[in-house]
Design a protein around this motif. Structure first.
Motif, mmCIF file in Angstrom:
data_model
loop_
_atom_site.group_PDB
_atom_site.id
_atom_site.type_symbol
_atom_site.label_atom_id
_atom_site.label_comp_id
_atom_site.label_asym_id
_atom_site.label_seq_id
_atom_site.Cartn_x
_atom_site.Cartn_y
_atom_site.Cartn_z
ATOM 1 N N SER A 22 -36.410 -33.514 6.864
ATOM 2 C CA SER A 22 -37.422 -33.698 5.817
ATOM 3 C C SER A 22 -37.371 -32.602 4.758
ATOM 4 C CB SER A 22 -38.822 -33.723 6.450
ATOM 5 O OG SER A 22 -39.191 -32.447 6.954
ATOM 6 N N PHE A 23 -36.667 -31.498 5.059
ATOM 7 C CA PHE A 23 -36.541 -30.394 4.095
ATOM 8 C C PHE A 23 -35.118 -30.256 3.536
ATOM 9 C CE2 PHE A 23 -40.152 -29.050 6.724
ATOM 10 C CZ PHE A 23 -41.081 -28.737 5.747
ATOM 11 N N ALA A 24 -34.182 -31.071 4.004
ATOM 12 C CA ALA A 24 -32.773 -30.880 3.681
ATOM 13 C C ALA A 24 -32.437 -31.417 2.294
ATOM 14 C CB ALA A 24 -31.898 -31.558 4.728
ATOM 15 N N THR A 25 -31.716 -30.617 1.527
ATOM 16 C CA THR A 25 -31.158 -31.116 0.264
ATOM 17 C C THR A 25 -29.922 -31.958 0.538
ATOM 18 O OG1 THR A 25 -29.854 -29.088 0.044
ATOM 19 C CG2 THR A 25 -32.008 -29.149 -1.054
ATOM 20 N N ARG A 26 -29.125 -31.486 1.471
ATOM 21 C CA ARG A 26 -27.902 -32.193 1.873
ATOM 22 C C ARG A 26 -27.541 -31.720 3.276
ATOM 23 N NH1 ARG A 26 -23.377 -34.780 -0.251
ATOM 24 N NH2 ARG A 26 -21.401 -34.268 0.784
ATOM 25 N N ALA A 51 -22.150 -31.128 6.992
ATOM 26 C CA ALA A 51 -21.010 -30.386 7.534
ATOM 27 C C ALA A 51 -21.364 -29.409 8.638
ATOM 28 C CB ALA A 51 -20.296 -29.635 6.404
ATOM 29 N N HIS A 52 -22.587 -28.911 8.680
ATOM 30 C CA HIS A 52 -22.933 -27.846 9.616
ATOM 31 C C HIS A 52 -24.128 -28.258 10.468
ATOM 32 C CE1 HIS A 52 -20.202 -25.377 7.240
ATOM 33 N NE2 HIS A 52 -20.880 -25.715 6.153
ATOM 34 N N VAL A 53 -24.399 -27.448 11.493
ATOM 35 C CA VAL A 53 -25.501 -27.749 12.394
ATOM 36 C C VAL A 53 -26.846 -27.658 11.686
ATOM 37 C CG1 VAL A 53 -25.715 -25.362 13.188
ATOM 38 C CG2 VAL A 53 -26.470 -27.246 14.676
ATOM 39 N N LEU A 54 -26.912 -26.889 10.604
ATOM 40 C CA LEU A 54 -28.126 -26.783 9.794
ATOM 41 C C LEU A 54 -27.874 -27.376 8.414
ATOM 42 C CD1 LEU A 54 -29.315 -23.172 10.718
ATOM 43 C CD2 LEU A 54 -30.187 -25.350 11.604
ATOM 44 N N PRO A 55 -28.909 -27.798 7.717
ATOM 45 C CA PRO A 55 -28.724 -28.382 6.380
ATOM 46 C C PRO A 55 -28.050 -27.404 5.426
ATOM 47 C CG PRO A 55 -30.937 -28.808 7.210
ATOM 48 C CD PRO A 55 -30.321 -27.834 8.162
ATOM 49 N N ASP A 56 -27.417 -27.974 4.405
ATOM 50 C CA ASP A 56 -26.758 -27.140 3.396
ATOM 51 C C ASP A 56 -27.761 -26.409 2.523
ATOM 52 O OD1 ASP A 56 -24.433 -28.229 4.420
ATOM 53 O OD2 ASP A 56 -24.341 -29.814 2.909
ATOM 54 N N GLY A 57 -28.966 -26.945 2.405
ATOM 55 C CA GLY A 57 -30.015 -26.318 1.605
ATOM 56 C C GLY A 57 -31.364 -26.929 1.956
ATOM 57 N N TYR A 58 -32.407 -26.326 1.433
ATOM 58 C CA TYR A 58 -33.758 -26.769 1.759
ATOM 59 C C TYR A 58 -34.548 -26.989 0.480
ATOM 60 C CZ TYR A 58 -32.439 -25.010 6.359
ATOM 61 O OH TYR A 58 -31.785 -24.789 7.535
ATOM 62 N N ASN A 107 -34.847 -39.241 3.857
ATOM 63 C CA ASN A 107 -35.587 -37.969 3.848
ATOM 64 C C ASN A 107 -37.084 -38.224 3.803
ATOM 65 O OD1 ASN A 107 -32.849 -37.476 2.228
ATOM 66 N ND2 ASN A 107 -33.398 -35.578 3.277
ATOM 67 N N GLU A 108 -37.511 -39.225 3.033
ATOM 68 C CA GLU A 108 -38.929 -39.584 3.014
ATOM 69 C C GLU A 108 -39.364 -40.137 4.371
ATOM 70 O OE1 GLU A 108 -39.619 -42.236 -0.194
ATOM 71 O OE2 GLU A 108 -39.029 -40.808 -1.744
ATOM 72 N N LEU A 109 -38.463 -40.889 5.015
ATOM 73 C CA LEU A 109 -38.750 -41.360 6.368
ATOM 74 C C LEU A 109 -38.930 -40.179 7.313
ATOM 75 C CD1 LEU A 109 -38.986 -43.511 8.562
ATOM 76 C CD2 LEU A 109 -36.486 -43.614 8.638
ATOM 77 N N ALA A 110 -38.122 -39.149 7.135
ATOM 78 C CA ALA A 110 -38.267 -37.945 7.954
ATOM 79 C C ALA A 110 -39.629 -37.289 7.720
ATOM 80 C CB ALA A 110 -37.147 -36.961 7.652
ATOM 81 N N VAL A 111 -40.089 -37.288 6.484
ATOM 82 C CA VAL A 111 -41.412 -36.731 6.181
ATOM 83 C C VAL A 111 -42.499 -37.523 6.899
ATOM 84 C CG1 VAL A 111 -43.098 -36.330 4.353
ATOM 85 C CG2 VAL A 111 -40.689 -35.783 3.958
ATOM 86 N N ALA A 112 -42.446 -38.846 6.775
ATOM 87 C CA ALA A 112 -43.455 -39.684 7.431
ATOM 88 C C ALA A 112 -43.419 -39.515 8.946
ATOM 89 C CB ALA A 112 -43.233 -41.150 7.049
ATOM 90 N N THR A 113 -42.220 -39.434 9.511
ATOM 91 C CA THR A 113 -42.092 -39.259 10.963
ATOM 92 C C THR A 113 -42.640 -37.907 11.395
ATOM 93 O OG1 THR A 113 -40.106 -40.646 10.938
ATOM 94 C CG2 THR A 113 -40.475 -39.278 12.881
ATOM 95 N N THR A 114 -42.403 -36.871 10.620
ATOM 96 C CA THR A 114 -42.915 -35.538 10.939
ATOM 97 C C THR A 114 -44.440 -35.522 10.922
ATOM 98 O OG1 THR A 114 -40.939 -34.491 9.996
ATOM 99 C CG2 THR A 114 -42.899 -33.113 10.259
#
Length: 612
Positions: free
Chosen positions: A359-363, A366-373, A566-573
């Motif tokens: 829900s906070f990821a820009t992209r 490639a990695h275990v954590l998002p590329d940005g927030y 990402n919006e779905l992630a927000v609603a789920t959170t």
């Protein structure tokens, strides 16, 4: 004198002379009639109509529909696959849930409350949000997938449309439900039995082989039966992962029912037959469950466990018994317990963490954590009128469902305890129906029933509220009944009546204040279940946009604009945060016990499922 005998004696003393039979019957059953009417209209009547319609032919009654539907290969495959998934899930739930439940009962109260609270949240965190949690965790670009691949391991997660993925996600809710259900039964094993076994030079293995397992086996088997029934009836998770097209790679009974309803010509017949198949399996499971319960309760019936502490009565002293303390000193046992609970904690928490990060990821590619927030997805989601309206609708649905259930359940339970004990078997059987039957079947049967008796209700919000109240009332019933038993409401009511209080004054000034914790627990669980329910809404009033309905559209529509997931992630959170808050209130209201399932060892009645 037993509670039933006391209630019968009180009823005999209060029965007015000279009343007609109808007035006497109304006086004895009146307060329970609203709940009985709700059950008859939403649960019993629809199931009868559903069964009869599957045998209806232009020439009368026959097996034509059954022969045609069961003769189709896709339906045969759906039945076999559903039964196989049910057995696998039940086996895993039993194999994992039984030792976990036992270890939790040996914990100190504070730690036990934390674990039960976590299981309570997981048991209610189901449906579309959990399906998305799998995508965010074990999808092609899921958090865990990227982590393992980053270690250089050629890891390929199970495809979301596979049976393996379904089992993994089903068990996220099934194992916690099994643990919450079986924990009260473990209180049957008294501390002095273990001490007596040790004094007789019996080893732990001998104690479990000759005492522990024989005593607990009926209750564990009953839990296995219920886990099997839950698994074959789950719809929303399967819909979120696989979809409901007739050409889905995994054929399940629930998915076939859902897809059949899109066919206005032959669909209702196919959906009806498959629904009755689920109904028969659920009824057989219920019969098996009650037979196993009767077998287990023989220990009580013959007085062999007089004074046993059924439920979560195990305390710190019990956990420091000779057997428990010996296990605690065993370093390997401590390591084993730590690994087990560590894996469970990771299994329950990683999907939630992945959804929150999403829900906070820009992209995230490639990695275990998002590329940005970024906070843009949260801003966009709350600015979207569709999401805001869905949350308002879900909250209103949950609040109305809880309010209706409290209003109809409290008088019925009170009357069953103080005036008419004959009401209790009716309430017990009524509470078993929504706990054993898949919500999808209940909703489809109610849709068919209202098409005959009240077509004007179809597709409306009032019908949705009635359906939700019918499937959620067992939570209020069990909580309120337990609260009244805890305060000996029969004696309190008799004392108030002796002092000249009217029935209304007794209810308002005596009953409600004394059962407030039970009301809060039942109401909150009812609210949480209605909040996340998908099948009831989709079948009864698909035009009503709740959060689960909006989430289903988001996860199934691959053509949505960028950022839709990402919006779905927000609603789920946000939904998870609401469930976490409800669980915290429930655990606090129950004094840290955390368990919200019916007591397997002491309650004769049996999602649910919550939120499945």
């Amino acid at each position: 004198m037993t509670d039933t005998g006391q209630a019968t004696a009180m009823a005999a003393r209060r029965r007015p002379a000279g009343r007609t039979g109808a007035r006497r019957w109304l006086s004895a059953w009146g307060p329970a009639l609203p709940l009985i009417g709700l059950v008859a209209f939403c649960l019993v009547g629809p199931q009868i109509v559903l069964v009869l319609k599957t045998f209806a032919t232009p020439d009368g009654l026959g097996l034509g529909s059954w022969t045609r539907v069961l003769g189709q290969a896709v339906n045969q495959r759906a039945i076999v696959t559903s039964l196989a998934v049910g057995f696998v899930c039940a086996f895993i739930s039993t194999a994992v849930g039984t030792p976990v439940a036992w270890l939790i009962t040996r914990m100190l109260p504070g730690r036990r409350g934390l674990w039960l609270g976590l299981f309570n949240v997981a048991a209610h965190f189901g449906g579309i949000g959990l399906a998305f949690g799998y995508v965010a965790t074990l999808g092609t670009l899921g958090m865990l997938t990227l982590f393992v691949q980053g270690l250089g391991i050629p890891f390929v997660p199970p495809a979301r449309e596979s049976v393996a993925a379904l089992v993994l996600v089903y068990e996220y809710t099934n194992v916690p439900l099994f643990v919450l259900l079986i924990i009260p039964a473990l209180g049957i094993l008294r501390e002095d039995w273990q001490e007596a076994a040790q004094a007789s030079s019996a080893t732990r293995l001998q104690f479990w082989r000759r005492v522990g397992i024989p005593v607990l086996l009926p209750f564990i088997s009953a839990g296995f039966v219920l886990a099997f029934t839950w698994a074959i009836g789950i719809y929303s998770i399967a819909y979120g992962l696989v979809g409901q097209s007739a050409v889905t790679p995994v054929a399940l009974i629930t998915l076939q029912i859902g897809s059949a309803m899109e066919d206005v010509v032959n669909g209702p017949t196919r959906a009806g037959v498959l629904s009755v198949v689920l109904l028969v399996v659920a009824f057989a499971s219920l019969v098996a469950y009650r037979a196993l319960m009767r077998r287990g309760m023989r220990w009580f019936a013959h007085g062999r466990v007089a004074g046993t502490d059924a439920g979560l009565s195990l305390n710190a002293a019990t956990s420091r018994s000779a057997f428990a303390s010996g296990s605690a000193r065993d370093g390997r046992a401590r390591v084993g317990r730590g690994v087990l609970f560590g894996l469970i904690l990771a299994y329950l928490c990683i999907p939630i963490l992945a959804v929150v990060l999403y829900s906070f990821a820009t992209r995230w590619s490639a990695h275990v954590l998002p590329d940005g927030y970024t906070l843009d997805w949260w801003t966009t989601a709350f600015a979207d009128e569709r999401i805001g309206s869905a949350f308002v609708t879900s909250l209103v649905l949950g609040a109305l469902t809880a309010a209706i259930d409290i209003v109809v359940v409290v008088p019925a339970v009170y009357w069953a305890r103080v005036r008419n004990p004959r009401i209790r078997p009716v309430l017990d059987l009524s509470a078993a129906i929504p706990f054993a039957l898949p919500f999808l079947v209940i909703a489809f049967a109610l849709l068919q029933f209202t098409g005959i008796v009240a077509p004007g209700l179809q597709g409306t919000f009032p019908l949705l509220v009635l359906g939700s109240a019918a499937v959620c009332f067992p939570f209020v019933y069990w909580a309120v009944d337990g609260a009244m038993a805890a305060v000996s409401i029969e004696r309190i009511a008799e004392a108030a009546e002796t002092c000249g209080a009217s029935p209304l004054q007794i209810m308002r000034r005596v009953v409600l204040p004394n059962i407030r914790p039970g009301l809060a627990t039942g109401g909150l669980l009812c609210f949480a279940t209605a909040l996340g329910e998908f099948a009831i809404v989709q079948i009864l009033a698909s035009s009503v946009r709740t959060v689960p309905i909006w989430s289903a559209e988001a996860i199934r529509d691959t053509t949505r604009r960028a950022g839709g997931l990402n919006e779905l992630a927000v609603a789920t959170t946000v939904m998870f945060a609401l469930l976490l808050g409800v669980s915290a209130l429930v655990v606090r209201g129950r004094g840290g016990t955390g368990t919200t399932a019916p007591v397997l060892a002491g309650v004769p009645s049996v999602d649910g499922q919550a939120g499945a």
